[in-house]
Design a protein around this motif. Structure first.
Motif, short mmCIF file in Angstrom:
data_model
loop_
_atom_site.label_atom_id
_atom_site.label_comp_id
_atom_site.label_asym_id
_atom_site.label_seq_id
_atom_site.Cartn_x
_atom_site.Cartn_y
_atom_site.Cartn_z
N GLY A 218 2.23 -53.88 4.26
CA GLY A 218 3.14 -55.01 4.38
C GLY A 218 2.47 -56.17 5.09
N PRO A 219 3.24 -57.20 5.44
CA PRO A 219 2.68 -58.34 6.17
C PRO A 219 2.10 -57.90 7.51
N PRO A 220 1.06 -58.57 8.00
CA PRO A 220 0.43 -58.16 9.26
C PRO A 220 1.40 -58.08 10.42
N GLU A 221 2.33 -59.04 10.49
CA GLU A 221 3.26 -59.04 11.61
C GLU A 221 4.16 -57.81 11.62
N GLN A 222 4.39 -57.26 10.42
CA GLN A 222 5.23 -56.07 10.35
C GLN A 222 4.41 -54.81 10.63
N VAL A 223 3.30 -54.64 9.91
CA VAL A 223 2.51 -53.41 10.04
C VAL A 223 1.87 -53.32 11.42
N LEU A 224 1.35 -54.43 11.93
CA LEU A 224 0.67 -54.42 13.22
C LEU A 224 1.62 -54.63 14.39
N GLY A 225 2.72 -55.32 14.13
CA GLY A 225 3.65 -55.64 15.21
C GLY A 225 4.84 -54.73 15.32
N ASP A 226 5.33 -54.22 14.21
CA ASP A 226 6.52 -53.37 14.22
C ASP A 226 6.42 -52.31 13.12
N PRO A 227 5.41 -51.43 13.23
CA PRO A 227 5.19 -50.44 12.15
C PRO A 227 6.34 -49.46 12.03
N GLU A 228 6.55 -49.00 10.80
CA GLU A 228 7.64 -48.08 10.53
C GLU A 228 7.22 -46.62 10.69
N HIS A 229 5.96 -46.33 10.38
CA HIS A 229 5.52 -44.93 10.35
C HIS A 229 4.98 -44.50 11.70
N GLU A 230 5.32 -43.29 12.10
CA GLU A 230 4.87 -42.79 13.40
C GLU A 230 3.36 -42.72 13.49
N ARG A 231 2.68 -42.35 12.37
CA ARG A 231 1.22 -42.26 12.39
C ARG A 231 0.60 -43.65 12.61
N THR A 232 1.22 -44.68 12.03
CA THR A 232 0.74 -46.04 12.25
C THR A 232 0.89 -46.43 13.71
N ARG A 233 2.02 -46.11 14.29
CA ARG A 233 2.25 -46.45 15.71
C ARG A 233 1.24 -45.73 16.60
N ALA A 234 0.94 -44.48 16.29
CA ALA A 234 -0.02 -43.73 17.10
C ALA A 234 -1.42 -44.33 16.97
N PHE A 235 -1.80 -44.71 15.76
CA PHE A 235 -3.11 -45.33 15.54
C PHE A 235 -3.23 -46.64 16.31
N LEU A 236 -2.20 -47.49 16.22
CA LEU A 236 -2.25 -48.78 16.90
C LEU A 236 -2.23 -48.61 18.42
N ALA A 237 -1.58 -47.58 18.91
CA ALA A 237 -1.59 -47.32 20.35
C ALA A 237 -3.02 -47.03 20.82
N ARG A 238 -3.77 -46.27 20.00
CA ARG A 238 -5.17 -46.01 20.35
C ARG A 238 -5.99 -47.28 20.29
N VAL A 239 -5.70 -48.13 19.29
CA VAL A 239 -6.42 -49.40 19.15
C VAL A 239 -6.15 -50.29 20.36
N ILE A 240 -4.90 -50.37 20.78
CA ILE A 240 -4.55 -51.19 21.94
C ILE A 240 -5.26 -50.67 23.18
N ALA A 241 -5.31 -49.34 23.32
CA ALA A 241 -5.99 -48.76 24.47
C ALA A 241 -7.47 -49.10 24.48
N ALA A 242 -8.04 -49.25 23.29
CA ALA A 242 -9.47 -49.60 23.17
C ALA A 242 -9.69 -51.10 23.26
N GLY A 243 -8.59 -51.88 23.30
CA GLY A 243 -8.71 -53.32 23.44
C GLY A 243 -9.09 -54.06 22.19
N ARG A 244 -8.74 -53.52 21.00
CA ARG A 244 -9.17 -54.11 19.73
C ARG A 244 -8.05 -54.83 18.98
N LEU A 245 -6.84 -54.82 19.50
CA LEU A 245 -5.75 -55.40 18.71
C LEU A 245 -5.84 -56.90 18.67
N GLY A 246 -6.21 -57.54 19.76
CA GLY A 246 -6.36 -58.99 19.75
C GLY A 246 -5.03 -59.72 19.81
#
Length: 246
Positions: A218-246
């Protein structure tokens, strides 16, 4: 891509992938290492045979083996891929690397090929390094030459495979700036990236690939900002912890 399956032995790397890229659109594929991102791009570029499904380019299934090698080569000439590693020819200067495919593969006269190479090196800020060999260029400069080489064939589709992953952090920005400009000019791009902030800025669509499946798109603001899938949320949480979300 319609129901694309790719296996290596007993391992299914792409599992019934459906993915569409419209003209002038930028689609970013994100996911953990081993999720199938690079394999997906290699299949699109017909560097790997798929085991099932269809790869449609302008409505034609270019993965159909009945089309033959000539049709495959013709489809590949309409695409260009930039890899993680620069893959420049070490015995050729920057302009020779950029001019080679237009001259040899596309039949452009040598003078015109050199002119095009010079224009593209100027576009990526490397015209004063036109006569330099790859070993005299930094990693970021080599990757910018690789992008210029891909653009030299005027592709219908530009494929970018984690093009900043082999670069030192201070060199990443100069490469992403070039991609941002190319996207702004309307190039159709399918890219695998781990730079979430960059994907958020330039992509029209973000696809989350997990275990060879597109779990969310979907649009970046949805997938990266308000993901629907639990696996997406878990992946982005790891990305945020690594400081890569920007």
């Amino acid at each position: 891509m319609r129901g694309v399956v790719k296996r290596y032995g007993a391992a299914t790397v792409l599992d019934r992938v459906d993915l569409a890229v419209a003209e002038h659109q930028v689609v970013a594929v994100i996911g953990a290492s081993g999720s199938g991102k690079s394999t997906l791009l290699r299949c699109v570029d017909l560097l790997e045979d798929i085991d099932d499904g269809q790869l449609l380019l302008d409505g034609v299934d270019v993965s159909d083996p009945r089309l033959g090698a000539a049709a495959t080569a013709a489809a590949q000439r309409r695409m260009a891929i930039v890899f993680q590693t620069f893959n420049l020819f070490p015995h050729m200067t920057a302009w020779e690397n950029v001019a080679l495919a237009p001259r040899v593969v596309h039949g452009l006269p040598a003078g015109q090929a050199r002119q095009r190479a010079g224009d593209l090196l100027r576009r990526v800020g490397l015209d004063r390094f036109a006569d330099a060999y790859p070993d005299r260029l930094s990693g970021g400069q080599q990757q910018r030459v690789a992008i210029a080489r891909a653009l030299a064939v005027r592709p219908r589709l530009l494929l970018l495979d984690e093009i900043t992953s082999a670069l030192d952090p201070e060199l990443v920005g100069e490469v992403l700036t070039i991609v941002r400009e190319v996207a702004r000019d309307g190039m159709t791009i399918l890219m695998a990236t781990h730079e979430m902030g960059f994907a958020k800025q330039v992509a029209d669509v973000v696809c989350f690939l997990d275990g060879g499946r597109v779990l969310e798109a979907g649009p970046p603001e949805q997938v990266l900002g308000d993901p629907e899938h639990e696996r997406t949320r878990a992946f982005l949480a790891r990305v945020i912890a690594a400081g890569r979300l920007g």
